[in-house]
Design an enzyme around this catalytic site. Structure first.
Site, PDB file in Angstrom:
ATOM      1  CE  LYS A 120      10.176 -29.685   8.871  1.00  0.00           C
ATOM      2  NZ  LYS A 120       8.821 -29.224   8.386  1.00  0.00           N
ATOM      3  CG  ASP A 129      11.277 -28.796  12.960  1.00  0.00           C
ATOM      4  OD1 ASP A 129      10.594 -29.708  13.369  1.00  0.00           O
ATOM      5  OD2 ASP A 129      11.130 -27.805  11.967  1.00  0.00           O
TER       6      ASP A 129
END
Length: 290
Positions: free
Chosen positions: A9, A135
């Protein structure tokens, strides 16, 4: 053998709103998954957890590895008696602000759900992932999301059009804990904050020009104090033709948005004589709907 791609990401924005009573930070993050990914292969075994790693840069292969930790947690929660074999092929640089460990944990949760036919919903998988790291829920879902709370709460945003990216990883390592602590104790790094509402609106309108103009990471000024070269790399990316360039997460990785795949290749070429790790990649869409 079940094979899952665990996507890295980047942060399109990162804002810290304050410190919470539980010790975590209240944040607003606009997160985007990219094509760069680790590869996880999973299979049922008779008992225990067998964990193999390829190109793991001396990463731990026990409970200190988030992928192993995810497998152990899933086995415990669902009382899975049989074992699981996991082979992890690392492609994402470690300690780079790219959620390399979190995305591996997310892939293991998704894989064990499928392998053992647990029939978990996305929400259920995300709640398990949040026990491992902030996350991890985003890495389960993928695509483009606003993350808030400590980063584990998600709001789906429209998928961005595919954007060609150049990603560079300097040699330095920046601890996420260090970056947040340093930000807390040195408020004079920057008084600027991203306009999270505006960038979310621009994403939902597919206004990539506005998205690029609004990108901002409050931890970038912290990282630059420790590694001034980050600022130099950003400038070089822009000089080579990038639309914008920004550090991801707590760094030190920097990504640049290019006008086209050909432009991305030209930008990457300008770094070919350096010791940096260089990746050509692009933004990717969601894995699941929320």
């Amino acid at each position: 053998m079940l094979t899952i791609n665990a996507h890295a990401k980047i942060n399109l924005s990162l804002d810290i709103l304050g410190k919470r009573e539980d010790g975590y930070h209240e944040v607003e993050l606009v997160l985007q998954s990219i094509a760069l990914s680790d590869i996880l292969e999973l299979a049922k075994t008779d008992y225990g957890i067998k964990f193999e790693m390829i190109d793991g840069e001396n990463l731990p292969n026990d409970e200190n590895n988030l992928a192993y930790k995810a497998a152990s947690l899933m086995k415990k929660i669902f009382e899975i008696k049989s074992g699981v074999f996991i082979r992890l092929t690392k492609k994402i640089p470690i300690a780079a602000g790219l959620a390399g460990g979190s995305t591996d944990a997310a892939a293991v949760i998704r894989g064990i759900n499928q392998l053992f036919n647990l029939k978990l919903s996305v929400d259920e998988m995300c709640k398990i992932g949040a026990k491992i790291g902030s996350d991890v829920p985003f890495c389960i879902v993928g695509g483009t999301c606003l993350a808030y709370g400590r980063g584990e709460l998600l709001k789906r945003l429209a998928d961005l059009p595919k954007l060609p990216l150049v990603l560079i990883k300097p040699r330095g390592v920046i601890s996420t804990a260090w970056a947040y602590q340093t930000y807390d104790t040195n408020k004079n790094f920057s008084n600027e904050h991203p306009n999270t509402a505006e960038i979310c609106e621009a994403i939902n309108l597919s206004d990539t020009k506005a998205v690029c103009e609004l990108m901002f990471n409050v931890l970038e000024s912290v990282a630059i104090k420790k590694y001034p070269a980050i600022e130099n790399y950003k400038e070089k990316l822009l000089e080579a033709g990038a639309i914008t360039a920004m550090m991801s997460g707590s760094g030190p990785s920097i990504f640049a948005v290019a006008k086209s795949a050909d432009d991305a290749k030209k930008i990457a070429e300008s770094f070919k004589d350096t010791s940096l790790q260089i990746f050509l990649t692009e933004t990717t869409g969601r894995e699941f709907s929320l």
